[in-house]
Write a protein that holds these residues in place. Structure first.
Motif, mmCIF file in Angstrom:
data_model
loop_
_atom_site.group_PDB
_atom_site.id
_atom_site.type_symbol
_atom_site.label_atom_id
_atom_site.label_comp_id
_atom_site.label_asym_id
_atom_site.label_seq_id
_atom_site.Cartn_x
_atom_site.Cartn_y
_atom_site.Cartn_z
ATOM 1 N N PRO A 169 -7.775 12.433 3.042
ATOM 2 C CA PRO A 169 -8.604 11.282 2.692
ATOM 3 C C PRO A 169 -8.028 10.029 3.363
ATOM 4 C CG PRO A 169 -7.284 11.973 0.804
ATOM 5 C CD PRO A 169 -7.059 12.986 1.896
ATOM 6 N N ILE A 170 -8.886 9.173 3.850
ATOM 7 C CA ILE A 170 -8.446 7.945 4.526
ATOM 8 C C ILE A 170 -7.510 7.144 3.634
ATOM 9 C CG2 ILE A 170 -10.474 6.619 3.797
ATOM 10 C CD1 ILE A 170 -8.708 6.265 7.178
ATOM 11 N N GLU A 171 -7.645 7.302 2.335
ATOM 12 C CA GLU A 171 -6.827 6.539 1.396
ATOM 13 C C GLU A 171 -5.333 6.853 1.478
ATOM 14 O OE1 GLU A 171 -10.813 5.825 0.474
ATOM 15 O OE2 GLU A 171 -9.899 7.813 0.428
ATOM 16 N N VAL A 172 -4.930 7.929 2.174
ATOM 17 C CA VAL A 172 -3.493 8.167 2.341
ATOM 18 C C VAL A 172 -2.848 7.029 3.129
ATOM 19 C CG1 VAL A 172 -3.661 10.683 2.161
ATOM 20 C CG2 VAL A 172 -3.650 9.605 4.431
ATOM 21 N N LEU A 173 -3.661 6.280 3.874
ATOM 22 C CA LEU A 173 -3.150 5.156 4.660
ATOM 23 C C LEU A 173 -3.230 3.825 3.909
ATOM 24 C CD1 LEU A 173 -4.696 6.055 8.126
ATOM 25 C CD2 LEU A 173 -2.384 6.516 7.300
ATOM 26 N N VAL A 174 -3.808 3.853 2.722
ATOM 27 C CA VAL A 174 -3.996 2.642 1.926
ATOM 28 C C VAL A 174 -2.902 2.598 0.861
ATOM 29 C CG1 VAL A 174 -5.586 1.464 0.351
ATOM 30 C CG2 VAL A 174 -6.481 2.720 2.324
ATOM 31 N N PRO A 175 -2.258 1.438 0.665
ATOM 32 C CA PRO A 175 -1.244 1.361 -0.394
ATOM 33 C C PRO A 175 -1.808 1.846 -1.730
ATOM 34 C CG PRO A 175 -1.180 -0.615 0.942
ATOM 35 C CD PRO A 175 -2.387 0.170 1.382
ATOM 36 N N GLU A 176 -0.981 2.546 -2.470
ATOM 37 C CA GLU A 176 -1.429 3.203 -3.700
ATOM 38 C C GLU A 176 -2.145 2.261 -4.661
ATOM 39 O OE1 GLU A 176 0.378 6.164 -7.109
ATOM 40 O OE2 GLU A 176 1.496 5.827 -5.262
ATOM 41 N N ALA A 177 -1.663 1.041 -4.773
ATOM 42 C CA ALA A 177 -2.268 0.086 -5.708
ATOM 43 C C ALA A 177 -3.699 -0.287 -5.326
ATOM 44 C CB ALA A 177 -1.411 -1.177 -5.786
ATOM 45 N N MET A 178 -4.090 -0.035 -4.067
ATOM 46 C CA MET A 178 -5.416 -0.425 -3.583
ATOM 47 C C MET A 178 -6.349 0.757 -3.353
ATOM 48 S SD MET A 178 -4.297 -3.198 -0.768
ATOM 49 C CE MET A 178 -3.374 -4.656 -1.175
ATOM 50 N N ARG A 179 -5.875 1.964 -3.586
ATOM 51 C CA ARG A 179 -6.659 3.158 -3.238
ATOM 52 C C ARG A 179 -7.976 3.260 -3.982
ATOM 53 N NH1 ARG A 179 -1.823 7.590 -2.516
ATOM 54 N NH2 ARG A 179 -0.987 6.582 -0.640
ATOM 55 N N ASN A 180 -7.984 3.067 -5.288
ATOM 56 C CA ASN A 180 -9.234 3.189 -6.046
ATOM 57 C C ASN A 180 -10.255 2.168 -5.562
ATOM 58 O OD1 ASN A 180 -8.362 5.341 -7.578
ATOM 59 N ND2 ASN A 180 -7.607 4.045 -9.230
ATOM 60 N N ARG A 181 -9.815 0.972 -5.312
ATOM 61 C CA ARG A 181 -10.711 -0.070 -4.806
ATOM 62 C C ARG A 181 -11.286 0.329 -3.449
ATOM 63 N NH1 ARG A 181 -8.649 -6.168 -3.769
ATOM 64 N NH2 ARG A 181 -10.372 -6.764 -2.454
ATOM 65 N N HIS A 182 -10.432 0.921 -2.607
ATOM 66 C CA HIS A 182 -10.882 1.338 -1.280
ATOM 67 C C HIS A 182 -11.940 2.422 -1.369
ATOM 68 C CE1 HIS A 182 -10.781 3.175 2.733
ATOM 69 N NE2 HIS A 182 -10.552 1.940 3.126
ATOM 70 N N VAL A 183 -11.787 3.346 -2.304
ATOM 71 C CA VAL A 183 -12.786 4.405 -2.485
ATOM 72 C C VAL A 183 -14.144 3.774 -2.766
ATOM 73 C CG1 VAL A 183 -13.519 6.313 -3.975
ATOM 74 C CG2 VAL A 183 -11.145 6.172 -3.204
ATOM 75 N N GLY A 184 -14.187 2.741 -3.594
ATOM 76 C CA GLY A 184 -15.437 2.045 -3.891
ATOM 77 C C GLY A 184 -16.025 1.374 -2.668
ATOM 78 N N HIS A 185 -15.166 0.720 -1.871
ATOM 79 C CA HIS A 185 -15.646 0.079 -0.639
ATOM 80 C C HIS A 185 -16.224 1.125 0.312
ATOM 81 C CE1 HIS A 185 -14.255 -3.882 -1.546
ATOM 82 N NE2 HIS A 185 -12.983 -3.565 -1.541
#
Length: 92
Positions: A54-70
């Protein structure tokens, strides 16, 4: 016709590798399909390691859920989005 499409796609992917900016291509679910060499230098991951992640592996953990929504919103209304420090880009 299918062979020509495959040739054009191949040429396109090769061009991504030459770009001076990082390029990541994902499917609609956010799984990484392609990452060019700049992404490897930026994040320290090999493209083969990212493939299918998932692309979120590159996103800091604290921001991952927000990124999924975006990302979910992006799949509804497709558009390009330039990532930069101006947008507060953070990665890991």
């Amino acid at each position: 016709m299918q062979k020509k499409i495959e040739e054009l796609e191949s040429m396109g992917w090769e061009n991504f590798a030459l770009l001076p900016d990082g390029v990541i291509v994902t499917d609609a679910s956010g799984s990484v399909l392609y990452a060019n060499p700049c992404v490897e230098m930026m994040f320290g991951w090999q493209a083969e390691e990212l493939f299918g992640q998932p692309i979120e592996v590159l996103v800091p953990e604290a921001m991952r859920n927000r990124h999924v929504g975006h990302r979910a919103k992006m799949t509804i209304k497709m558009s390009t989005r330039r990532m930069s420090l101006l947008h507060g880009l953070h990665g890991q």
